[in-house]
Design an enzyme around this catalytic site. Sequence first.
Site, PDB file in Angstrom:
ATOM      1  N   LEU A  68       0.824  -1.213   0.000  1.00  8.39           N
ATOM      2  CA  LEU A  68       0.000   0.000   0.000  1.00  8.39           C
ATOM      3  C   LEU A  68       0.856   1.258   0.000  1.00  8.39           C
ATOM      4  O   LEU A  68       0.340   2.366   0.172  1.00  8.39           O
ATOM      5  CB  LEU A  68      -0.922   0.001   1.234  1.00  8.39           C
ATOM      6  CG  LEU A  68      -1.928  -1.154   1.331  1.00  8.39           C
ATOM      7  CD1 LEU A  68      -2.714  -1.063   2.632  1.00  8.39           C
ATOM      8  CD2 LEU A  68      -2.861  -1.163   0.142  1.00  8.39           C
ATOM      9  N   GLY A  69       2.168   1.079  -0.187  1.00  6.77           N
ATOM     10  CA  GLY A  69       3.063   2.228  -0.194  1.00  6.77           C
ATOM     11  C   GLY A  69       3.496   2.583   1.198  1.00  6.77           C
ATOM     12  O   GLY A  69       3.490   1.771   2.123  1.00  6.77           O
ATOM     13  N   GLY A  79       5.677   5.941   3.675  1.00  9.04           N
ATOM     14  CA  GLY A  79       6.600   7.063   3.697  1.00  9.04           C
ATOM     15  C   GLY A  79       7.100   7.267   5.102  1.00  9.04           C
ATOM     16  O   GLY A  79       6.675   6.586   6.037  1.00  9.04           O
ATOM     17  N   GLY A  80       8.043   8.199   5.250  1.00 13.16           N
ATOM     18  CA  GLY A  80       8.564   8.465   6.591  1.00 13.16           C
ATOM     19  C   GLY A  80       9.405   7.308   7.071  1.00 13.16           C
ATOM     20  O   GLY A  80      10.479   7.066   6.571  1.00 13.16           O
ATOM     21  N   PHE A  81       8.874   6.570   8.025  1.00  6.92           N
ATOM     22  CA  PHE A  81       9.663   5.473   8.582  1.00  6.92           C
ATOM     23  C   PHE A  81       8.908   4.148   8.547  1.00  6.92           C
ATOM     24  O   PHE A  81       9.279   3.208   9.236  1.00  6.92           O
ATOM     25  CB  PHE A  81      10.102   5.793  10.021  1.00  6.92           C
ATOM     26  CG  PHE A  81       8.972   6.202  10.924  1.00  6.92           C
ATOM     27  CD1 PHE A  81       8.171   5.250  11.518  1.00  6.92           C
ATOM     28  CD2 PHE A  81       8.711   7.540  11.173  1.00  6.92           C
ATOM     29  CE1 PHE A  81       7.140   5.606  12.355  1.00  6.92           C
ATOM     30  CE2 PHE A  81       7.676   7.904  12.012  1.00  6.92           C
ATOM     31  CZ  PHE A  81       6.890   6.942  12.602  1.00  6.92           C
ATOM     32  N   THR A 107       3.564   0.072   4.354  1.00 10.54           N
ATOM     33  CA  THR A 107       2.283  -0.520   4.724  1.00 10.54           C
ATOM     34  C   THR A 107       1.869  -1.559   3.693  1.00 10.54           C
ATOM     35  O   THR A 107       2.058  -1.366   2.482  1.00 10.54           O
ATOM     36  CB  THR A 107       1.200   0.576   4.819  1.00 10.54           C
ATOM     37  OG1 THR A 107       1.676   1.634   5.653  1.00 10.54           O
ATOM     38  CG2 THR A 107      -0.080   0.019   5.411  1.00 10.54           C
ATOM     39  N   LYS A 127       2.156  -2.843   9.175  1.00 10.12           N
ATOM     40  CA  LYS A 127       3.066  -1.704   9.046  1.00 10.12           C
ATOM     41  C   LYS A 127       4.458  -2.194   9.412  1.00 10.12           C
ATOM     42  O   LYS A 127       4.679  -2.754  10.490  1.00 10.12           O
ATOM     43  CB  LYS A 127       2.642  -0.545   9.949  1.00 10.12           C
ATOM     44  CG  LYS A 127       1.336   0.091   9.530  1.00 10.12           C
ATOM     45  CD  LYS A 127       1.047   1.383  10.277  1.00 10.12           C
ATOM     46  CE  LYS A 127       1.891   2.518   9.762  1.00 10.12           C
ATOM     47  NZ  LYS A 127       1.479   3.836  10.320  1.00 10.12           N
ATOM     48  N   ASP A 148      -0.958  14.709  13.818  1.00  8.65           N
ATOM     49  CA  ASP A 148      -0.873  14.656  12.346  1.00  8.65           C
ATOM     50  C   ASP A 148      -2.276  14.536  11.738  1.00  8.65           C
ATOM     51  O   ASP A 148      -2.535  13.660  10.907  1.00  8.65           O
ATOM     52  CB  ASP A 148       0.003  13.481  11.908  1.00  8.65           C
ATOM     53  CG  ASP A 148       0.525  13.652  10.471  1.00  8.65           C
ATOM     54  OD1 ASP A 148       0.453  14.777   9.946  1.00  8.65           O
ATOM     55  OD2 ASP A 148       0.987  12.655   9.887  1.00  8.65           O
TER      56      ASP A 148
END
Length: 690
Positions: free
Chosen positions: A41-42, A44-46, A49, A65, A163
Amino acid sequence: MLCCLNPACQNPSVHDSTKYCPDCGAPLLILRNRYCPAKSLGGGGFAKTYLAEDVDKLREKCVIKQFAPQVQGTAGLQKATELFEQEARRLQQLGEHPQIPTLLAYFQEDSRLYLVQQFIDGQNLLDELQQQGTFSEGKIRDLLQDLLNILQVVHQQKVIHRDIKPENIIQRGDGKIVLIDFGASKQLTQTIVATQGTMIGSFGYAPLEQMQGGEAYPAGDLYGLGATCFHLLSGIHPWELWKRQGYGWVANWRENLQQPVSQELGQILDKLLHEDYQQRYGSAQEVLQALNPPPKPVPPTQPVIITPPSSPSVVPPTQLAISTPAPSPVPPTVPIQAQAIPAASIKPSAKTKIATKNLLTQNPKLTKRLLVGAAITLLGLVGSQIYGYVRYQGVLSNSFSERTLPVHSSLVRSVAISPDGKTLVSGGYKTIKLWNLETGKEIRTLTGHSGNVSSVAISPDGKTLVSGSEDKTIKLWNLETGKEIRTLTRDSDLVSSVTISPDGKTLVSGSADNNIKLWNLETGEEISTLTGHSDKVSSVAISPDGKTLVSGSYDKTIKLWNLETKKEIPTLTKKHSDSVSSVAISPDGKTLASSADNTIKLWNLLTGEKIHTFTGHSDLVSSVAISPDGKTLISGSWDKTIKLWNLETGKEIRTLAGHSDKVSSVTISPDGKTLVSGSWDETVKLWQLE
């Protein structure tokens, strides 16, 4: 069928009948012999997924995750590890909240950290914005109501999400909102200051105190909520404005909206977006209270008293008036509440009953001219109702009777009545309802739109219903059968208004893309596109002779077009001081009414000269209509009232107050006897004019 979990793999697609990824050579894993990664599912960050299946739960869907930090240096890696573990702890702490994903597992395997959580089947709000266009105020209010209830629980657990943004809000299939991604969340303590310079959250949505010093307060989440609402209302990412104006953008955010919001919602967003966190709401509960203010207390209704004359046989009927506590006459502009007074609340004395009975017995002709409902009530007949009467400019005038149809599960955006006066149509969120206007019974519900139905119109022959929607489509329906005939797709933006020419051949639609389109109603083919407005076209109307098209726009102008040549008539272009929300043309084709902000202007359609300006509403006038006899103007407003005006004199006739929320649309039956209003209170009201 397994997906590669190697975070460096360039093609982690699903593989079958192999133990190793054919692209990177990494082993294909079933985590804990239970969780099968099925699709990337792509991420980003750290974290990355994956959609997965839980073998121990009949292959129920879940989300994996994987801790895959894209940071350099020991300090950055340590911070990322802390945040990943914090997310698991926050999910565990928040437990089984129905609108927060449930933590299923947290473990280390193959030298990597994994977090497994509940799969939420739905679409995040950023995707919805990109696919369906900007949100209406009604949808924003629903979002606030749902999300604030979630944040209230989160903050009570002393957790700050940090966030809040559209990508982290998912709307499930049942319409409920789910808050996801607690990867940036933090536990609330007495002193919340991270390392100076630390930036947690997303640009544009993170408040000043979080951007500058890493401070986290519940008010920070509320700022993110306000920025999210702005993004969904305007279609503009707040970071784009921040790059040009810094935090100055929050002072003039209204200038970027495609359509204005009510004063009430505007004030709420002002406070959510305040630069100083101490000036924002202190809690989610405070925002909910502002969003749902308690109803204003209704003053007790004075009983209506009919004073019988001492010598009824010689007193002319004009002297038989309604006595009121105040000796002075009621000013014409005082609103008349269309509110029934139960007969049981009026208790006449024995002498009054006898006097009234004698009056009825001795003077049958006079009695016929009396207020029959009031006389019956005074005789004590149980179950009767009496409506308040007032003296208006020396004439005894009764307020309108009212009937309510509880129609939609969301705000009602549009109403229309068929030419034969038998069928009422109302448009709401994703649905259109058809009603028998005489009985008030629902005929059927039409479904097919995926957004608010912003406008409905019925062809002159009464056979075709047209609906325009915020889902960027126009649908044509067989009014008799309820079957969809065809869908006309506008690729660029939401449809705000539709109307049909008097000959039934041409459909006209206005859109948020600033354009007007003309369609062949029979074939569905596009005839022409009219350009000239610089902002959303909010309302369109066609003159009775079918020669002139009028359009109102958020660019504050009213434009007139020659429908035959498809050209603008520039000499008749008029300007308001604010966005134009509605236009209507009188039955004789001589007069144009337009509304902007809380005023209505009347124009001579032939010369362009202004005739009257109507003032009296305290909030946006969202809809105007003119009676079939051309004598009365009706206006519906966000101040929750409907006003009737004398079209010739410009004077207010009366105010109808009965809706509990903004009035969005008004229309009148062809015989001029029934006024219909649609409202944000999710109802349609029928007002009997005679």
